[in-house]
Design a protein around this motif. Sequence first.
Motif, PDB file in Angstrom:
ATOM      1  N   LEU A  60      -7.241  -2.094  65.967  1.00 20.94           N
ATOM      2  CA  LEU A  60      -7.475  -1.161  64.863  1.00 20.94           C
ATOM      3  C   LEU A  60      -7.023   0.257  65.194  1.00 20.94           C
ATOM      4  O   LEU A  60      -6.587   0.989  64.311  1.00 20.94           O
ATOM      5  N   ARG A  61      -7.159   0.648  66.458  1.00 25.52           N
ATOM      6  CA  ARG A  61      -6.874   2.023  66.856  1.00 25.52           C
ATOM      7  C   ARG A  61      -5.414   2.287  67.187  1.00 25.52           C
ATOM      8  O   ARG A  61      -4.987   3.431  67.239  1.00 25.52           O
ATOM      9  N   ASN A  62      -4.674   1.267  67.465  1.00 26.56           N
ATOM     10  CA  ASN A  62      -3.307   1.442  67.945  1.00 26.56           C
ATOM     11  C   ASN A  62      -2.306   0.821  66.978  1.00 26.56           C
ATOM     12  O   ASN A  62      -2.598  -0.156  66.312  1.00 26.56           O
ATOM     13  N   ASN A  63      -1.151   1.406  66.965  1.00 25.73           N
ATOM     14  CA  ASN A  63      -0.034   0.847  66.209  1.00 25.73           C
ATOM     15  C   ASN A  63       0.695  -0.091  67.175  1.00 25.73           C
ATOM     16  O   ASN A  63       1.600   0.333  67.893  1.00 25.73           O
ATOM     17  N   LEU A  64       0.288  -1.334  67.213  1.00 23.47           N
ATOM     18  CA  LEU A  64       0.776  -2.273  68.209  1.00 23.47           C
ATOM     19  C   LEU A  64       2.023  -3.014  67.746  1.00 23.47           C
ATOM     20  O   LEU A  64       2.176  -3.318  66.572  1.00 23.47           O
ATOM     21  N   LYS A  65       2.846  -3.312  68.725  1.00 21.96           N
ATOM     22  CA  LYS A  65       4.024  -4.141  68.475  1.00 21.96           C
ATOM     23  C   LYS A  65       3.591  -5.601  68.480  1.00 21.96           C
ATOM     24  O   LYS A  65       2.494  -5.945  68.936  1.00 21.96           O
ATOM     25  N   LYS A  66       4.464  -6.462  67.978  1.00 24.75           N
ATOM     26  CA  LYS A  66       4.143  -7.893  67.901  1.00 24.75           C
ATOM     27  C   LYS A  66       3.761  -8.455  69.265  1.00 24.75           C
ATOM     28  O   LYS A  66       2.795  -9.203  69.390  1.00 24.75           O
ATOM     29  N   ARG A  67       4.493  -8.080  70.292  1.00 23.29           N
ATOM     30  CA  ARG A  67       4.210  -8.586  71.641  1.00 23.29           C
ATOM     31  C   ARG A  67       2.798  -8.190  72.092  1.00 23.29           C
ATOM     32  O   ARG A  67       2.081  -8.979  72.697  1.00 23.29           O
ATOM     33  N   GLU A  68       2.402  -6.963  71.809  1.00 26.24           N
ATOM     34  CA  GLU A  68       1.064  -6.495  72.182  1.00 26.24           C
ATOM     35  C   GLU A  68      -0.019  -7.228  71.386  1.00 26.24           C
ATOM     36  O   GLU A  68      -1.058  -7.598  71.927  1.00 26.24           O
ATOM     37  N   LEU A  69       0.246  -7.436  70.110  1.00 28.43           N
ATOM     38  CA  LEU A  69      -0.699  -8.192  69.285  1.00 28.43           C
ATOM     39  C   LEU A  69      -0.837  -9.631  69.777  1.00 28.43           C
ATOM     40  O   LEU A  69      -1.944 -10.176  69.833  1.00 28.43           O
TER      41      LEU A  69
END
Length: 95
Positions: free
Chosen positions: A68-77
């Motif tokens: 919720l706090r981060n704008n994550l990339k697909k790999r991070e998700l």
Amino acid sequence: MATKGILSNQGIDQNFKTLNLEVMKLVDRTRRVLENPDPADMEKVQECDDFIDNLKSLIENKCFSSTLRNNLKKRELDLIRSITVITSNLEHIAD
């Protein structure tokens, strides 16, 4: 300055390592209790299971908060999703 990975930023990596070690210890304790039942050891097994349940919840909360706090990339998700699945499976093993 290099940024830490998403798991390190929230301390998820250390919590996950602790969970893994605690599950391994619990499996070993359970084996010993099955071989030689002792009420004190049985109580330790239950306490360890409770700790694992709490640690699983902590990791899941940190993972969801991180998404919720981060704008994550697909790999991070995908990594966060994998950690939550593995965490849940480890907790099931402990049960």
